[in-house]
Design an enzyme around this catalytic site. Sequence first.
Site, PDB file in Angstrom:
ATOM      1  N   SER A  15       0.875  -1.173   0.082  1.00 25.92           N
ATOM      2  CA  SER A  15      -0.073   0.027   0.133  1.00 25.92           C
ATOM      3  C   SER A  15       1.018   1.190   0.042  1.00 25.92           C
ATOM      4  CB  SER A  15      -0.928  -0.018   1.210  1.00 25.92           C
ATOM      5  OG  SER A  15      -0.208   0.114   2.497  1.00 25.92           O
ATOM      6  N   HIS A 108       8.646   3.208   8.527  1.00 31.03           N
ATOM      7  CA  HIS A 108       8.335   2.356   9.607  1.00 31.03           C
ATOM      8  C   HIS A 108       7.315   2.753  10.443  1.00 31.03           C
ATOM      9  CE1 HIS A 108       9.443  -0.657  12.761  1.00 31.03           C
ATOM     10  NE2 HIS A 108       9.170   0.208  13.650  1.00 31.03           N
TER      11      HIS A 108
HETATM   12  C1  GAR Z   1       3.815  -0.779   6.647  1.00 35.39           C
HETATM   13  O1  GAR Z   1       3.313  -0.399   7.915  1.00 35.39           O
HETATM   14  C2  GAR Z   1       5.460  -0.370   6.905  1.00 35.39           C
HETATM   15  O2  GAR Z   1       5.361   0.626   7.638  1.00 35.39           O
HETATM   16  C3  GAR Z   1       5.516  -1.620   7.813  1.00 35.39           C
HETATM   17  O3  GAR Z   1       5.067  -2.563   6.988  1.00 35.39           O
HETATM   18  C4  GAR Z   1       3.922  -2.255   6.560  1.00 35.39           C
HETATM   19  C5  GAR Z   1       3.827  -2.626   4.912  1.00 35.39           C
HETATM   20  O4  GAR Z   1       2.796  -2.067   4.477  1.00 35.39           O
HETATM   21  N1  GAR Z   1       7.240  -1.663   7.666  1.00 35.39           N
HETATM   22  C6  GAR Z   1       7.964  -2.130   8.523  1.00 35.39           C
HETATM   23  O5  GAR Z   1       7.423  -2.396   9.597  1.00 35.39           O
HETATM   24  C7  GAR Z   1       9.317  -2.084   8.266  1.00 35.39           C
HETATM   25  N2  GAR Z   1      10.095  -2.130   9.501  1.00 35.39           N
HETATM   26  P1  GAR Z   1       2.555  -2.113   2.993  1.00 35.39           P
HETATM   27  O6  GAR Z   1       3.001  -3.286   2.258  1.00 35.39           O
HETATM   28  O7  GAR Z   1       0.853  -1.944   2.601  1.00 35.39           O
HETATM   29  O8  GAR Z   1       3.107  -0.857   2.428  1.00 35.39           O
END
Ligand code: GAR
Length: 220
Positions: A15, A108
């Site tokens: 996302s 993050h």
């Molecule tokens: C997001 O909340 C991102 O900040 C987190 O994973 C999710 C990915 O969502 N990342 C971490 O925790 C990295 N340490 P997405 O695939 O929908 O962008």
Amino acid sequence: MARLRVGVLISGRGSNLQALIDAAADPAYPAEIVLVISNLPEALGLQRAAQAGIARQIIAEPDRTVFATAAETALRQSGVELVALAGFMRLLDTSFVEAWRDRMVNIHPSLLPAFPGLHPQRQALAAGVRFSGCTVHFVRAEIDTGPIIAQAVVPVHDDDDQDSLAARILAAEHRLYPLAVRLYAEGRLRIEGNRVIVAGGMPPDIAALNPLEALASGRG
Ligand code: GAR
């Protein structure tokens, strides 16, 4: 003017990748996504990249060094100038991190340095904080560390669970990440030790994500 060439590394839903794709759909946005790399073939983000007509590469390689070599080759071949980690859930080889020093950013879902690593929303609830949020930072070898570019704050409500808090933070992520990448693309970030200095100050659209900062920006 040529737009900054960005390569995005993902592991899942994508996302945040979508938020970057949507921002770059505006020709006035100073960056474009030229390559999406996933370490997992089933990552939903790969479909988002396909829909946007962006080149994709799956590197389903458990060995960290082999992954890094393959990623490096793909990024170089696509002329990538900035690597953006967007829900990339694997540790990167330290030589890869060094090779992209000051040219690789991550998002993050916490106000770093609080709650690095896995399940930051669960960590925030366990710690009882009243506010959490998200952080965009330059990547250093140690997980979820590095000079902080921008943060957005969200409240933690008494009736929050991990999902509701994660959703509130995620909405802030989708706004913050494209704005932070834009600052980089505009060449406005200067790293001084652990601090990032933003030429011209934090722009109003990022300040607006943090109401107290927005209030204080009238201080002159
Ligand atoms: C997001 O909340 C991102 O900040 C987190 O994973 C999710 C990915 O969502 N990342 C971490 O925790 C990295 N340490 P997405 O695939 O929908 O962008």
